[in-house]
Design a protein around this motif. Structure first.
Motif, PDB file in Angstrom:
ATOM      1  N   LEU A  65       0.830  -1.211   0.000  1.00  0.00           N
ATOM      2  CA  LEU A  65       0.000   0.000   0.000  1.00  0.00           C
ATOM      3  C   LEU A  65       0.860   1.255   0.000  1.00  0.00           C
ATOM      4  O   LEU A  65       0.539   2.234  -0.687  1.00  0.00           O
ATOM      5  CB  LEU A  65      -0.938   0.001   1.216  1.00  0.00           C
ATOM      6  CG  LEU A  65      -2.112  -0.979   1.152  1.00  0.00           C
ATOM      7  CD1 LEU A  65      -2.858  -0.993   2.483  1.00  0.00           C
ATOM      8  CD2 LEU A  65      -3.061  -0.636   0.016  1.00  0.00           C
ATOM      9  N   ARG A  66       1.951   1.241   0.757  1.00  0.00           N
ATOM     10  CA  ARG A  66       2.850   2.399   0.759  1.00  0.00           C
ATOM     11  C   ARG A  66       3.395   2.679  -0.642  1.00  0.00           C
ATOM     12  O   ARG A  66       3.547   3.817  -1.052  1.00  0.00           O
ATOM     13  CB  ARG A  66       4.018   2.171   1.718  1.00  0.00           C
ATOM     14  CG  ARG A  66       3.675   2.404   3.161  1.00  0.00           C
ATOM     15  CD  ARG A  66       4.930   2.435   4.019  1.00  0.00           C
ATOM     16  NE  ARG A  66       4.574   2.568   5.418  1.00  0.00           N
ATOM     17  CZ  ARG A  66       4.550   1.575   6.287  1.00  0.00           C
ATOM     18  NH1 ARG A  66       4.863   0.354   5.905  1.00  0.00           N
ATOM     19  NH2 ARG A  66       4.214   1.784   7.535  1.00  0.00           N
ATOM     20  N   ALA A  67       3.706   1.603  -1.355  1.00  0.00           N
ATOM     21  CA  ALA A  67       4.242   1.766  -2.710  1.00  0.00           C
ATOM     22  C   ALA A  67       3.171   2.290  -3.668  1.00  0.00           C
ATOM     23  O   ALA A  67       3.477   3.028  -4.607  1.00  0.00           O
ATOM     24  CB  ALA A  67       4.784   0.428  -3.214  1.00  0.00           C
ATOM     25  N   LEU A  68       1.924   1.926  -3.425  1.00  0.00           N
ATOM     26  CA  LEU A  68       0.849   2.298  -4.344  1.00  0.00           C
ATOM     27  C   LEU A  68       0.252   3.674  -4.065  1.00  0.00           C
ATOM     28  O   LEU A  68      -0.265   4.321  -4.976  1.00  0.00           O
ATOM     29  CB  LEU A  68      -0.277   1.255  -4.270  1.00  0.00           C
ATOM     30  CG  LEU A  68       0.058  -0.134  -4.811  1.00  0.00           C
ATOM     31  CD1 LEU A  68      -1.028  -1.123  -4.424  1.00  0.00           C
ATOM     32  CD2 LEU A  68       0.228  -0.089  -6.329  1.00  0.00           C
ATOM     33  N   LEU A  69       0.294   4.105  -2.819  1.00  0.00           N
ATOM     34  CA  LEU A  69      -0.345   5.360  -2.451  1.00  0.00           C
ATOM     35  C   LEU A  69       0.607   6.535  -2.590  1.00  0.00           C
ATOM     36  O   LEU A  69       1.734   6.486  -2.109  1.00  0.00           O
ATOM     37  CB  LEU A  69      -0.880   5.293  -1.012  1.00  0.00           C
ATOM     38  CG  LEU A  69      -2.009   4.269  -0.815  1.00  0.00           C
ATOM     39  CD1 LEU A  69      -2.279   4.066   0.670  1.00  0.00           C
ATOM     40  CD2 LEU A  69      -3.262   4.724  -1.525  1.00  0.00           C
ATOM     41  N   ALA A  70       0.157   7.563  -3.217  1.00  0.00           N
ATOM     42  CA  ALA A  70       0.999   8.754  -3.418  1.00  0.00           C
ATOM     43  C   ALA A  70       1.076   9.549  -2.125  1.00  0.00           C
ATOM     44  O   ALA A  70       0.253   9.419  -1.241  1.00  0.00           O
ATOM     45  CB  ALA A  70       0.403   9.613  -4.522  1.00  0.00           C
ATOM     46  N   GLY A  71       2.087  10.401  -2.024  1.00  0.00           N
ATOM     47  CA  GLY A  71       2.239  11.267  -0.854  1.00  0.00           C
ATOM     48  C   GLY A  71       2.971  10.578   0.265  1.00  0.00           C
ATOM     49  O   GLY A  71       3.530   9.493   0.107  1.00  0.00           O
ATOM     50  N   ASP A  72       2.945  11.202   1.411  1.00  0.00           N
ATOM     51  CA  ASP A  72       3.620  10.693   2.590  1.00  0.00           C
ATOM     52  C   ASP A  72       2.878   9.471   3.116  1.00  0.00           C
ATOM     53  O   ASP A  72       1.710   9.550   3.474  1.00  0.00           O
ATOM     54  CB  ASP A  72       3.676  11.788   3.659  1.00  0.00           C
ATOM     55  CG  ASP A  72       4.480  11.381   4.874  1.00  0.00           C
ATOM     56  OD1 ASP A  72       4.596  12.199   5.768  1.00  0.00           O
ATOM     57  OD2 ASP A  72       4.995  10.245   4.902  1.00  0.00           O
TER      58      ASP A  72
END
Length: 200
Positions: free
Chosen positions: A188-195
């Motif tokens: 999810l961290r890799a897929l979601l933009a931003g911090d």
């Protein structure tokens, strides 16, 4: 937006302030073919199971079918509830298994195109648009997860369950749940933009 939970799930009591002991009494009454108890139980779990199954299957047409299959098991097999887990754990485990079976019968995923367009009540147009974009981004990211990873995230973040309870529901060791959560959050961290800290 999503904040980590470990083994301290938020108990969601049944309507009227009833807790686990009341749910166990209802299961006992259902085992004795008490239709009123079943109706009360159905109402108490309908919204929670609908949300879980919708996020699990991503197929709106399957949700009601799997929910009904789950409740049929509750009606027919409540006498087999042995009390070794919480009632909610037992019910979610049934729903999880029924969802997996239903998905195996389906050919390909169907995306819910209207989910991102649903407005939040009470928000202005700007907030609705921003919330819709965030929600759409999160839904796309969750859809990219495997069903095992999506189930763990859904149960932990949207149903407030701890790792031990999730392990009972998905029928695997607690360490496997933790591993799935680790990989799901990393994906999810890799897929979601931003911090990433804004999300997880």
């Amino acid at each position: 937006m999503l904040h980590s939970r470990d083994d301290s799930p938020a108990q969601q009591p049944m309507p009227g302030g009833q807790g686990e002991s009341a749910e166990r009494r209802l299961i006992g009454r259902i085992a004795a073919s008490d239709m009123r108890a079943f109706e009360q139980f159905y109402r108490a779990y309908h919204a929670r199971l609908t949300r879980f199954l919708d996020r699990m299957t991503r197929r709106r047409g399957l949700v009601e079918e799997v929910l009904n299959d789950t409740m049929l098991v509750v009606w027919n097999r409540s006498d087999r509830f042995d009390g070794s887990s919480k009632v909610s754990t037992w019910v979610f485990a049934i729903a999880y298994r029924k969802a997996l079976k239903a998905l195996q019968r389906q050919d390909e995923a169907v995306e819910d195109e209207t989910l991102a367009e649903r407005p939040e009540l009470g928000a202005g147009p700007e907030q609705q648009a921003q919330a819709g974009q965030v929600r759409a981004q999160l839904v796309r990211a969750l859809d990219a997860l495997s069903i095992d990873h999506r189930a763990v995230v859904e149960l932990a973040y949207f149903h407030g369950m701890g790792y031990r309870e999730i392990a009972q529901i998905v029928d695997c060791p607690v360490d496997t749940v933790k591993t799935r959560m680790f990989h799901a959050r990393r994906r999810l961290r890799a897929l979601l933009a931003g911090d990433a800290e804004d999300w997880l």
